[in-house]
Write an enzyme that holds these catalytic residues in place. Structure first.
Site, mmCIF file in Angstrom:
data_model
loop_
_atom_site.group_PDB
_atom_site.id
_atom_site.type_symbol
_atom_site.label_atom_id
_atom_site.label_comp_id
_atom_site.label_asym_id
_atom_site.label_seq_id
_atom_site.Cartn_x
_atom_site.Cartn_y
_atom_site.Cartn_z
ATOM 1 N N VAL A 100 57.465 18.286 19.890
ATOM 2 C CA VAL A 100 58.860 18.438 20.008
ATOM 3 C C VAL A 100 59.395 20.074 20.239
ATOM 4 O O VAL A 100 58.627 20.771 19.494
ATOM 5 C CB VAL A 100 59.718 18.048 18.528
ATOM 6 C CG1 VAL A 100 61.219 18.133 18.444
ATOM 7 C CG2 VAL A 100 59.071 16.394 18.319
ATOM 8 N N SER A 158 62.202 35.093 7.034
ATOM 9 C CA SER A 158 61.428 36.265 7.113
ATOM 10 C C SER A 158 61.740 37.335 6.319
ATOM 11 O O SER A 158 62.915 37.608 6.155
ATOM 12 C CB SER A 158 61.217 36.651 8.599
ATOM 13 O OG SER A 158 60.458 37.967 8.661
ATOM 14 N N TYR A 162 65.468 39.040 16.819
ATOM 15 C CA TYR A 162 64.742 38.316 15.826
ATOM 16 C C TYR A 162 65.278 38.472 14.586
ATOM 17 O O TYR A 162 65.561 37.278 13.795
ATOM 18 C CB TYR A 162 63.373 38.736 15.890
ATOM 19 C CG TYR A 162 62.257 38.198 14.776
ATOM 20 C CD1 TYR A 162 61.801 36.944 15.156
ATOM 21 C CD2 TYR A 162 61.925 38.779 13.557
ATOM 22 C CE1 TYR A 162 61.163 36.413 14.300
ATOM 23 C CE2 TYR A 162 61.287 38.035 12.663
ATOM 24 C CZ TYR A 162 60.906 36.852 13.094
ATOM 25 O OH TYR A 162 59.949 36.170 12.063
ATOM 26 N N LYS A 199 66.922 35.589 11.836
ATOM 27 C CA LYS A 199 66.560 35.373 10.631
ATOM 28 C C LYS A 199 67.572 35.893 9.403
ATOM 29 O O LYS A 199 67.733 35.092 8.436
ATOM 30 C CB LYS A 199 65.158 36.285 10.383
ATOM 31 C CG LYS A 199 63.980 35.467 11.277
ATOM 32 C CD LYS A 199 63.722 34.272 10.834
ATOM 33 C CE LYS A 199 62.521 33.702 11.830
ATOM 34 N NZ LYS A 199 62.155 32.056 11.461
ATOM 35 N N ILE A 202 51.973 38.127 6.734
ATOM 36 C CA ILE A 202 51.140 36.971 6.395
ATOM 37 C C ILE A 202 50.011 36.815 7.794
ATOM 38 O O ILE A 202 50.399 37.159 8.875
ATOM 39 C CB ILE A 202 51.973 35.559 6.638
ATOM 40 C CG1 ILE A 202 52.991 35.781 5.613
ATOM 41 C CG2 ILE A 202 51.003 34.450 6.070
ATOM 42 C CD1 ILE A 202 52.732 35.969 4.187
#
Length: 257
Positions: free
Chosen positions: A63, A142, A155, A159, A188
């Site tokens: 998807v 984030s 970005y 967020k 991460i």
């Protein structure tokens, strides 16, 4: 902690790798029935193999969450197979590339807004009519949804916007017993983290950019997501949970999920 998602259906976007994959594995270990989607179907198959032992085999679908048609088809098929949706983890997203704003092409804006923001809108709007009291959303923002970064205006826009969207949905759906919370991962260790891709000094900078002096793992984020879905978080609604090891004030290398 002792919670179990037996007989509950959890929909996860971006489940093919990183935090999405780790969360699918975590929820599978807690007996959830899973509907998993990703733009990369082969990566979903890898996730599914790691979710062995669930009461029901996960439903997998490739998807593009920026497509309303594809999202609605995924939701409809999930309901056909499982008759219900109890929780939604909006994890699909595009990580940043550092670009000066004057050099940012239109298609970069369109891609990040389309996936990171519109994708969550598409899934949330499509699922709401099928949710009952006790259901919940967890959305992935984030640390860049809280802390600005030079050359990452697009970005950060997505967020920051996702946090605002989630807080509004928490207010809108809360009276119906449906909760919405946000997780904000920091540095991460995932394959799509821009710093991990660069390697070397970038990884070292991330590792020493927080008080724990190490990168986080996808599994550590997944643990928090599972908690937020559980009854133990039943009074958490509109919360923004930072999972960053205690980021230092002057540290802002590329985030990742």
């Amino acid at each position: 902690m002792s919670y179990n998602f037996k007989d509950q259906v959890i929909l996860i976007t971006g489940a093919g790798s990183g935090i999405g994959r780790a969360t699918a594995i975590k929820l599978a270990s807690l007996n959830a029935t899973l509907a998993l989607c990703d733009i990369n179907y082969s990566s979903l198959e890898g996730t599914s193999k790691l979710c062995a032992g669930t009461p029901t085999s996960p439903y997998l679908s490739d998807v593009d969450v920026s497509s309303v048609k594809e999202v609605h088809s995924f939701i409809d098929e999930t309901l056909t197979r499982f008759s219900r949706i109890d929780h939604v983890f909006n994890c699909a997203g595009v990580n940043p590339t550092s670009i000066p704003l004057e050099d940012t092409p239109d298609d970069y804006w369109d891609k990040l807004v389309g996936v990171n923001l519109k994708g969550v809108f598409n899934v949330t709007r499509g699922v709401i009519p099928h949710l009952k009291s006790g259901a919940s959303f967890v959305n992935v923002s984030s640390i860049s949804g809280i802390r600005p970064s030079a050359q990452q205006a697009v970005y950060c826009t997505t967020k920051y916007g996702l946090i605002g969207f989630s807080k509004c949905i928490a207010l809108e759906l809360g009276p119906r017993g449906i909760r919405t919370n946000v997780v904000c991962p920091g540095y991460i260790d995932t394959p799509t983290n821009a710093g991990i891709v660069k390697g070397g000094a970038a990884v070292e900078s991330m590792a020493h950019g927080n008080a724990l002096h190490r990168l986080g793992t996808p599994e550590e984020v997944a643990d928090v997501v599972a908690f937020l879905f559980s009854g133990e978080a039943r009074y958490m609604n509109g919360s923004v949970v930072e999972i960053d090891g205690g980021i230092k004030g002057n540290s802002n290398p590329p985030p990742g999920k």
